[in-house]
Design a protein around this motif. Structure first.
Motif, PDB file in Angstrom:
ATOM      1  N   LEU A  21     110.329 -31.251  46.969  1.00 46.42           N
ATOM      2  CA  LEU A  21     109.881 -31.120  45.588  1.00 46.42           C
ATOM      3  C   LEU A  21     111.065 -31.179  44.629  1.00 46.42           C
ATOM      4  O   LEU A  21     110.995 -31.822  43.578  1.00 46.42           O
ATOM      5  CB  LEU A  21     109.097 -29.818  45.409  1.00 46.42           C
ATOM      6  CG  LEU A  21     108.474 -29.585  44.044  1.00 46.42           C
ATOM      7  CD1 LEU A  21     107.525 -30.705  43.665  1.00 46.42           C
ATOM      8  CD2 LEU A  21     107.748 -28.246  44.028  1.00 46.42           C
ATOM      9  N   ARG A  22     112.150 -30.532  45.005  1.00 49.31           N
ATOM     10  CA  ARG A  22     113.337 -30.584  44.146  1.00 49.31           C
ATOM     11  C   ARG A  22     113.853 -32.019  44.032  1.00 49.31           C
ATOM     12  O   ARG A  22     114.201 -32.473  42.950  1.00 49.31           O
ATOM     13  CB  ARG A  22     114.432 -29.671  44.688  1.00 49.31           C
ATOM     14  CG  ARG A  22     115.654 -29.672  43.792  1.00 49.31           C
ATOM     15  CD  ARG A  22     116.718 -28.720  44.261  1.00 49.31           C
ATOM     16  NE  ARG A  22     117.870 -28.834  43.409  1.00 49.31           N
ATOM     17  CZ  ARG A  22     118.590 -27.828  43.024  1.00 49.31           C
ATOM     18  NH1 ARG A  22     118.305 -26.616  43.429  1.00 49.31           N
ATOM     19  NH2 ARG A  22     119.629 -28.012  42.250  1.00 49.31           N
ATOM     20  N   GLY A  23     113.888 -32.729  45.133  1.00 46.80           N
ATOM     21  CA  GLY A  23     114.321 -34.127  45.092  1.00 46.80           C
ATOM     22  C   GLY A  23     113.408 -34.976  44.238  1.00 46.80           C
ATOM     23  O   GLY A  23     113.865 -35.823  43.453  1.00 46.80           O
ATOM     24  N   ALA A  24     112.099 -34.771  44.356  1.00 48.40           N
ATOM     25  CA  ALA A  24     111.139 -35.531  43.553  1.00 48.40           C
ATOM     26  C   ALA A  24     111.298 -35.201  42.072  1.00 48.40           C
ATOM     27  O   ALA A  24     111.239 -36.088  41.212  1.00 48.40           O
ATOM     28  CB  ALA A  24     109.714 -35.233  44.028  1.00 48.40           C
ATOM     29  N   PHE A  25     111.509 -33.923  41.764  1.00 45.30           N
ATOM     30  CA  PHE A  25     111.740 -33.508  40.376  1.00 45.30           C
ATOM     31  C   PHE A  25     113.000 -34.174  39.834  1.00 45.30           C
ATOM     32  O   PHE A  25     112.986 -34.733  38.730  1.00 45.30           O
ATOM     33  CB  PHE A  25     111.869 -31.981  40.294  1.00 45.30           C
ATOM     34  CG  PHE A  25     112.249 -31.477  38.923  1.00 45.30           C
ATOM     35  CD1 PHE A  25     111.280 -31.246  37.966  1.00 45.30           C
ATOM     36  CD2 PHE A  25     113.585 -31.236  38.596  1.00 45.30           C
ATOM     37  CE1 PHE A  25     111.625 -30.780  36.701  1.00 45.30           C
ATOM     38  CE2 PHE A  25     113.937 -30.770  37.340  1.00 45.30           C
ATOM     39  CZ  PHE A  25     112.957 -30.544  36.387  1.00 45.30           C
ATOM     40  N   ASP A  26     114.079 -34.132  40.608  1.00 46.34           N
ATOM     41  CA  ASP A  26     115.329 -34.743  40.170  1.00 46.34           C
ATOM     42  C   ASP A  26     115.138 -36.228  39.875  1.00 46.34           C
ATOM     43  O   ASP A  26     115.580 -36.726  38.831  1.00 46.34           O
ATOM     44  CB  ASP A  26     116.423 -34.564  41.226  1.00 46.34           C
ATOM     45  CG  ASP A  26     116.928 -33.128  41.341  1.00 46.34           C
ATOM     46  OD1 ASP A  26     116.453 -32.259  40.574  1.00 46.34           O
ATOM     47  OD2 ASP A  26     117.785 -32.880  42.208  1.00 46.34           O
ATOM     48  N   ARG A  27     114.485 -36.940  40.782  1.00 46.24           N
ATOM     49  CA  ARG A  27     114.254 -38.373  40.561  1.00 46.24           C
ATOM     50  C   ARG A  27     113.393 -38.612  39.328  1.00 46.24           C
ATOM     51  O   ARG A  27     113.644 -39.534  38.552  1.00 46.24           O
ATOM     52  CB  ARG A  27     113.596 -39.000  41.794  1.00 46.24           C
ATOM     53  CG  ARG A  27     114.538 -39.153  42.975  1.00 46.24           C
ATOM     54  CD  ARG A  27     113.917 -39.935  44.119  1.00 46.24           C
ATOM     55  NE  ARG A  27     112.680 -39.350  44.636  1.00 46.24           N
ATOM     56  CZ  ARG A  27     112.634 -38.344  45.509  1.00 46.24           C
ATOM     57  NH1 ARG A  27     113.767 -37.811  45.975  1.00 46.24           N
ATOM     58  NH2 ARG A  27     111.474 -37.885  45.934  1.00 46.24           N
ATOM     59  N   ARG A  28     112.388 -37.774  39.137  1.00 49.64           N
ATOM     60  CA  ARG A  28     111.488 -37.926  37.993  1.00 49.64           C
ATOM     61  C   ARG A  28     112.252 -37.733  36.681  1.00 49.64           C
ATOM     62  O   ARG A  28     112.086 -38.503  35.739  1.00 49.64           O
ATOM     63  CB  ARG A  28     110.351 -36.909  38.123  1.00 49.64           C
ATOM     64  CG  ARG A  28     109.373 -36.830  37.001  1.00 49.64           C
ATOM     65  CD  ARG A  28     108.329 -37.883  36.984  1.00 49.64           C
ATOM     66  NE  ARG A  28     107.517 -37.920  38.160  1.00 49.64           N
ATOM     67  CZ  ARG A  28     106.282 -38.368  38.151  1.00 49.64           C
ATOM     68  NH1 ARG A  28     105.731 -38.767  37.027  1.00 49.64           N
ATOM     69  NH2 ARG A  28     105.594 -38.442  39.256  1.00 49.64           N
ATOM     70  N   ILE A  29     113.105 -36.724  36.618  1.00 53.31           N
ATOM     71  CA  ILE A  29     113.878 -36.464  35.394  1.00 53.31           C
ATOM     72  C   ILE A  29     114.873 -37.597  35.150  1.00 53.31           C
ATOM     73  O   ILE A  29     115.027 -38.069  34.014  1.00 53.31           O
ATOM     74  CB  ILE A  29     114.594 -35.091  35.467  1.00 53.31           C
ATOM     75  CG1 ILE A  29     113.567 -33.946  35.498  1.00 53.31           C
ATOM     76  CG2 ILE A  29     115.581 -34.915  34.316  1.00 53.31           C
ATOM     77  CD1 ILE A  29     112.636 -33.866  34.293  1.00 53.31           C
ATOM     78  N   ILE A  30     115.522 -38.062  36.204  1.00 50.16           N
ATOM     79  CA  ILE A  30     116.496 -39.153  36.058  1.00 50.16           C
ATOM     80  C   ILE A  30     115.814 -40.417  35.556  1.00 50.16           C
ATOM     81  O   ILE A  30     116.291 -41.060  34.613  1.00 50.16           O
ATOM     82  CB  ILE A  30     117.240 -39.403  37.388  1.00 50.16           C
ATOM     83  CG1 ILE A  30     118.178 -38.235  37.691  1.00 50.16           C
ATOM     84  CG2 ILE A  30     118.007 -40.722  37.355  1.00 50.16           C
ATOM     85  CD1 ILE A  30     118.712 -38.209  39.119  1.00 50.16           C
ATOM     86  N   THR A  31     114.703 -40.796  36.157  1.00 48.78           N
ATOM     87  CA  THR A  31     114.040 -42.049  35.777  1.00 48.78           C
ATOM     88  C   THR A  31     113.309 -41.960  34.446  1.00 48.78           C
ATOM     89  O   THR A  31     113.029 -42.985  33.833  1.00 48.78           O
ATOM     90  CB  THR A  31     113.053 -42.527  36.870  1.00 48.78           C
ATOM     91  OG1 THR A  31     112.062 -41.526  37.073  1.00 48.78           O
ATOM     92  CG2 THR A  31     113.774 -42.824  38.163  1.00 48.78           C
ATOM     93  N   SER A  32     113.011 -40.750  33.983  1.00 48.34           N
ATOM     94  CA  SER A  32     112.305 -40.607  32.713  1.00 48.34           C
ATOM     95  C   SER A  32     113.226 -40.782  31.513  1.00 48.34           C
ATOM     96  O   SER A  32     112.741 -40.892  30.388  1.00 48.34           O
ATOM     97  CB  SER A  32     111.599 -39.254  32.644  1.00 48.34           C
ATOM     98  OG  SER A  32     112.555 -38.218  32.630  1.00 48.34           O
ATOM     99  N   ALA A  33     114.530 -40.794  31.754  1.00 57.05           N
ATOM    100  CA  ALA A  33     115.517 -41.017  30.688  1.00 57.05           C
ATOM    101  C   ALA A  33     115.314 -40.066  29.502  1.00 57.05           C
ATOM    102  O   ALA A  33     115.279 -40.480  28.359  1.00 57.05           O
ATOM    103  CB  ALA A  33     115.503 -42.480  30.240  1.00 57.05           C
ATOM    104  N   LEU A  34     115.211 -38.780  29.796  1.00 59.73           N
ATOM    105  CA  LEU A  34     115.007 -37.780  28.753  1.00 59.73           C
ATOM    106  C   LEU A  34     116.308 -37.351  28.080  1.00 59.73           C
ATOM    107  O   LEU A  34     116.287 -36.602  27.115  1.00 59.73           O
ATOM    108  CB  LEU A  34     114.299 -36.555  29.342  1.00 59.73           C
ATOM    109  CG  LEU A  34     112.880 -36.795  29.858  1.00 59.73           C
ATOM    110  CD1 LEU A  34     112.331 -35.525  30.504  1.00 59.73           C
ATOM    111  CD2 LEU A  34     111.970 -37.277  28.749  1.00 59.73           C
ATOM    112  N   GLY A  35     117.433 -37.778  28.637  1.00 67.30           N
ATOM    113  CA  GLY A  35     118.716 -37.437  28.029  1.00 67.30           C
ATOM    114  C   GLY A  35     119.352 -36.178  28.567  1.00 67.30           C
ATOM    115  O   GLY A  35     120.358 -35.714  28.026  1.00 67.30           O
ATOM    116  N   VAL A  36     118.759 -35.604  29.617  1.00 66.00           N
ATOM    117  CA  VAL A  36     119.345 -34.441  30.276  1.00 66.00           C
ATOM    118  C   VAL A  36     119.343 -34.689  31.776  1.00 66.00           C
ATOM    119  O   VAL A  36     118.558 -35.488  32.285  1.00 66.00           O
ATOM    120  CB  VAL A  36     118.574 -33.119  29.963  1.00 66.00           C
ATOM    121  CG1 VAL A  36     118.716 -32.730  28.500  1.00 66.00           C
ATOM    122  CG2 VAL A  36     117.111 -33.214  30.362  1.00 66.00           C
TER     123      VAL A  36
END
Length: 159
Positions: A21-36
């Motif tokens: 889940l942590r890995g999936a969250f990390d990938r989701r945040i990275i690919t969403s380009a939210l700036g953080v």
């Protein structure tokens, strides 16, 4: 013959699910380009989940070193998303609060987390999701109780 341990015990499953889940969250945040970064997003979530929280408590909740958290908070503060304010009960401590500027980002993060969790829990109906959530809350409470017991045992021994 070497001893073999089961991989589908509750503890092993929770460990695997947490890591995945942590890995999936990390990938989701990275690919969403939210700036953080994912770490900054997790820190922001922890701050937003409370009214005001000490830096040390955030680090404990996240399971990271205080210096790592400090780096995340420095960047979030630089972006105007959080502020460090004096703790009214402890002059030495700083509490962290979110700013109004963080609202849009927090809504974006919440959307990403909800979408991810919809994928993760696909196949579970509303009743199954609620049962899972209730079970996990129970496990968390049991583990927190164990932590409190260990802490009080350590205090008793040192006194």
């Amino acid at each position: 013959m070497p001893v073999r341990l089961e991989t589908d015990t509750i503890g092993m499953l929770l460990t695997d699910v947490s890591r995945l889940l942590r890995g999936a969250f990390d990938r989701r945040i990275i690919t969403s380009a939210l700036g953080v970064t994912p770490g900054e997003a997790r820190a922001l979530i922890q701050v937003a989940a409370t009214e005001s929280i000490k830096q040390a408590e955030i680090a404990i909740r996240m399971g990271i070193e205080p210096m790592t958290l400090s780096t995340y908070l420095d960047r979030l503060e630089g972006l105007g998303l959080v502020e460090r304010v004096p703790d009214p009960c402890d002059r030495r401590a700083k509490n962290v609060v979110v700013t109004d500027k963080a609202d849009t980002l927090l809504l974006d993060i919440r959307r990403e987390v909800r979408d991810l969790m919809d994928e993760v829990t696909s196949g579970l109906d509303a009743e199954g999701r609620e049962a899972l959530r209730a079970s996990l809350k129970g496990l968390r409470e049991n583990l927190q109780q164990l932590d409190r017991s260990v802490s009080s045992d350590k205090k008793s021994v040192s006194e």
